[in-house]
Write a protein that holds these residues in place. Structure first.
Motif, short mmCIF file in Angstrom:
data_model
loop_
_atom_site.label_atom_id
_atom_site.label_comp_id
_atom_site.label_asym_id
_atom_site.label_seq_id
_atom_site.Cartn_x
_atom_site.Cartn_y
_atom_site.Cartn_z
N LEU A 157 -2.95 7.97 3.31
CA LEU A 157 -3.08 6.68 3.99
C LEU A 157 -3.80 6.75 5.33
O LEU A 157 -4.05 5.71 5.95
N ASP A 158 -4.13 7.95 5.79
CA ASP A 158 -4.74 8.13 7.12
C ASP A 158 -6.03 7.33 7.31
O ASP A 158 -6.35 6.89 8.42
N SER A 159 -6.77 7.15 6.24
CA SER A 159 -8.06 6.45 6.34
C SER A 159 -7.90 4.93 6.34
O SER A 159 -8.88 4.20 6.47
N ASP A 160 -6.68 4.44 6.15
CA ASP A 160 -6.43 3.00 6.09
C ASP A 160 -6.21 2.45 7.51
O ASP A 160 -5.29 2.89 8.22
N ASP A 161 -7.05 1.49 7.93
CA ASP A 161 -6.98 0.93 9.28
C ASP A 161 -5.63 0.27 9.57
O ASP A 161 -5.07 0.43 10.66
N GLN A 162 -5.12 -0.48 8.59
CA GLN A 162 -3.84 -1.18 8.79
C GLN A 162 -2.71 -0.18 9.00
O GLN A 162 -1.82 -0.40 9.83
N PHE A 163 -2.74 0.92 8.25
CA PHE A 163 -1.72 1.96 8.38
C PHE A 163 -1.76 2.58 9.78
O PHE A 163 -0.72 2.79 10.41
N GLN A 164 -2.96 2.84 10.25
CA GLN A 164 -3.12 3.46 11.58
C GLN A 164 -2.70 2.51 12.70
O GLN A 164 -2.05 2.92 13.66
N LYS A 183 0.84 -1.22 0.00
CA LYS A 183 0.00 0.00 0.00
C LYS A 183 0.87 1.26 0.00
O LYS A 183 0.59 2.22 -0.73
N VAL A 184 1.93 1.25 0.80
CA VAL A 184 2.80 2.42 0.88
C VAL A 184 3.48 2.67 -0.47
O VAL A 184 3.53 3.80 -0.94
N TYR A 185 4.00 1.60 -1.08
CA TYR A 185 4.70 1.75 -2.36
C TYR A 185 3.74 2.22 -3.45
O TYR A 185 4.07 3.08 -4.27
N ARG A 186 2.51 1.64 -3.46
CA ARG A 186 1.51 2.05 -4.44
C ARG A 186 1.17 3.52 -4.28
O ARG A 186 1.02 4.27 -5.26
N THR A 187 1.06 3.96 -3.04
CA THR A 187 0.74 5.36 -2.76
C THR A 187 1.89 6.27 -3.19
O THR A 187 1.67 7.38 -3.69
N MET A 188 3.12 5.82 -2.98
CA MET A 188 4.28 6.58 -3.43
C MET A 188 4.24 6.83 -4.94
O MET A 188 4.49 7.94 -5.42
N LEU A 189 3.91 5.77 -5.68
CA LEU A 189 3.81 5.89 -7.14
C LEU A 189 2.71 6.88 -7.52
O LEU A 189 2.86 7.67 -8.46
#
Length: 472
Positions: A71-78, A47-53
Motif C-alpha cells: 500500500l506504500d504507493s497509494d496516496d490516500q494510505f500515505q 483498499k486495506v481489506y482488498r489487500t488483506m485478501l
C-alpha cells in the motif's frame, strides 16, 4: 421541512474488523465467506481489506509489514499515516473478543445502503418519463427481484463442506428413503399414482419437471390431478399446524382460474365437466358439487391466471408466495406462453432463457417446478406417434435444463379422430380401463435421478380424472 438523513455506516466497526485481522489473520477465513470489499464504506478501508485478501491468496501472513509493502504507493494510505495507521488499527483491536460481531455490523450497514440505493433507483425510474420501453410493472418486478436477491445474500451463501459432513447427510437421506419405502411412502411429493411413484420416488425438491404432450392428450388435466394430490398431502401433513403447511402454486397462462377449479370439481365428483359448465347435471348432484367446492376451498393452493405473464414476474411472484405462504411446488401451464423481457433473436433462444430461469428458481426455492410444454407437429406425421425428446417444441435447452421429462400419449385420441371404434371389455378390476383406447401412457423420457420407462394410467376424458391401473 426537509429531514436530513445520514447514510448508515460505522467507521469504528470497520476499523475494529481490519485491526482484528491484523492481530490474528485466521479470523479472515470466517469473515470472507460473507464480508466483501464493497461492504466497507470508507474507500481506504476497502483498499486495506482488498489487500488483506490478496496477501492471504499469495500464502503470506497479514501483518502491518506485509500490507504496507503493497500500500506504500497509494496516496490516500500515505496521507492517513501509512504504517502508523496500520499500527493504530492493531492497537484498537487488541481487546476485541469476537471480531465477527463487528464484521456483521459492517455487513448489516452495507445491506442498508444497498436498500437505499435500490429505493433511489426505483424512484429515478418512476420519475423518468423518457423510459418509454420500461413499463410500471417492469419497475416493480425488477425491484422485487433485487430485494429478494438482497434478502437471500450474504449469510446464506454456501461454502465448502468436509466430505465427512456430506457423507453423514447422505447417509441420513439414504436411511430416511429406506424407512419411507418400507412404509410405502415416497422420498419426494407423491404423484398419486403407484407405478409412477415407484419409478420417480415422487417429485424431488429443486427439480425442473417438463410434462409435454400434443394438444388433446390431457396434459392440463394431468397437471391438475398432480396439483390436487400435492395439496392434499401438504394439508394432511400439517393440518394441526397451518403455519408449517406447504402450498401449491399454479400459473395458468391458458385457462382462467374458474375453468381450472371447474375441472377440479369434476375430478372430485366424477361428474362430466361439460355438464358442469353447461348446467346439465342432475338436481340431486347439487349437494355433491357444493361439498366438492367447499372441500377445495380448504386446500393449500393458489392460482395465478395472468395471461402473457413474463418469466421475471413468475420468479417474483413465486418468491413472494414462498416467503408468505410456504410454497412447496409450482405448476406452470404452459411453457410456450411465457413471455420474456429480453430482445432474443428468436423464440428458441427465449424458451431457452425461460427453462434456465425455471431451473434456477427450482434450486433457489428448493421445490419441484413442473412446467407443461407443447410438442412439435412432427409427432402427428409419424406412424408411431409416441413422443421422443427431439419432439419438444422450440426445444433449445428444455431437454438439457430439465431433470425429468415426461410425455403423455393416448392411443385413443388418434383412434377417435380417425373414426376407429373398439368394443369395450370389462377387465373385472376396480379402476381398470374398459378399453385399450381409455389407456394413457406416461412416458418417462429423461430422468436424471433414476430409470426411464412407461407407466400406464386410466384417463376418464369426461371428468378429466386420471387413476391407477395395472401395467400393460
Amino acid at each position: 421541512m426537509s429531514v436530513i438523513r445520514n447514510i448508515p455506516y460505522n467507521i469504528q466497526a470497520e476499523q475494529l474488523v481490519l485491526g482484528s485481522i491484523l492481530v490474528n489473520d485466521k479470523v479472515l477465513n470466517e469473515m470472507q465467506s460473507f464480508l466483501l470489499t464493497e461492504h466497507f464504506y470508507d474507500p481506504l478501508h476497502q483498499k486495506v481489506y482488498r489487500t488483506m485478501l490478496a496477501v492471504i491468496d499469495e500464502g503470506h501472513a497479514v501483518t502491518p509489514v506485509s500490507l504496507s509493502s503493497k500500500l506504500d504507493s497509494d496516496d490516500q494510505f500515505q496521507k492517513t499515516g501509512g504504517f502508523e495507521f496500520l499500527g493504530q488499527l492493531t492497537s484498537l483491536a487488541i481487546a476485541v473478543i469476537r471480531p465477527q460481531d463487528y464484521a456483521e455490523i459492517v455487513y448489516d450497514l452495507a445491506m442498508r445502503r444497498q436498500l437505499i440505493d435500490l429505493g433511489e433507483d426505483m424512484l429515478a425510474q418512476s420519475y423518468n418519463s423518457e423510459l418509454e420501453n420500461l413499463r410500471t410493472k417492469d419497475i416493480i418486478e425488477n425491484t422485487e427481484d433485487k430485494l429478494f436477491k438482497l434478502a437471500m445474500s450474504g449469510f446464506v451463501d454456501r461454502d465448502f463442506e468436509g466430505i465427512n459432513q456430506v457423507a453423514n447427510q447422505s447417509l441420513k437421506n439414504i436411511f430416511k428413503a429406506y424407512e419411507l419405502r418400507s412404509t410405502n411412502q415416497v422420498t419426494g411429493i407423491s404423484t398419486g399414482f403407484f407405478d409412477l411413484d415407484e419409478k420417480l420416488g415422487g417429485f424431488q425438491n429443486s427439480d425442473l419437471v417438463i410434462l409435454a404432450a400434443r394438444p388433446g392428450m390431457g396434459k392440463t388435466a394431468f397437471a391438475v390431478n398432480l396439483a390436487l394430490t400435492a395439496a392434499e398431502i401438504f394439508r394432511k401433513k400439517h393440518e394441526e399446524d397451518k403455519q408449517k403447511m406447504k402450498t401449491v402454486g399454479i400459473f395458468s397462462l391458458e385457462m382462467s382460474g374458474e375453468q381450472l377449479v371447474t375441472r377440479m370439481i369434476s375430478i372430485k365428483t366424477s361428474i362430466d365437466s361439460l355438464k358442469l359448465r353447461s348446467g346439465l347435471f342432475k338436481h340431486e348432484q347439487h349437494i355433491q358439487i357444493s361439498n366438492a367446492a367447499t372441500a377445495l376451498s380448504t386446500e393449500p393452493m393458489f392460482i395465478d391466471d395472468t395471461p402473457g405473464i413474463t418469466i421475471s414476474a413468475i420468479r417474483t411472484r413465486a418468491r413472494k408466495m414462498y416467503k408468505k405462504h410456504n410454497l412447496g411446488m409450482i405448476i406452470i401451464d404452459y411453457l410456450q406462453l411465457i413471455q420474456t423481457n429480453s430482445n432474443a433473436e428468436n423464440r428458441v433462444l427465449e424458451v431457452s432463457e425461460i427453462t434456465k430461469s425455471l431451473k434456477i428458481l427450482a434450486r433457489e426455492l428448493n421445490i419441484p417446478v413442473i412446467a407443461l410444454s407443447q410438442l412439435s407437429r412432427a409427432v402427428d406425421q409419424r406412424a408411431d406417434k409416441r413422443p421422443v425428446l427431439s419432439d419438444l417444441r422450440e426445444s433449445g435447452s428444455i431437454e438439457q435444463d430439465a431433470d425429468l421429462v415426461m410425455f403423455i400419449f393416448r392411443e385413443g385420441y388418434y383412434a377417435s379422430i380417425s373414426g376407429h371404434k373398439e368394443t369395450k371389455t370389462e377387465e373385472g378390476q376396480e379402476g381398470a380401463p374398459k378399453s385399450k383406447l381409455d389407456r394413457t401412457e406416461i412416458i418417462i423420457a429423461k430422468h436424471r435421478h433414476g430409470p426411464v420407462g412407461t407407466v400406464g394410467l386410466y384417463y376418464d376424458l369426461a371428468s378429466s380424472k386420471f387413476s391407477n391401473i395395472f401395467k400393460f
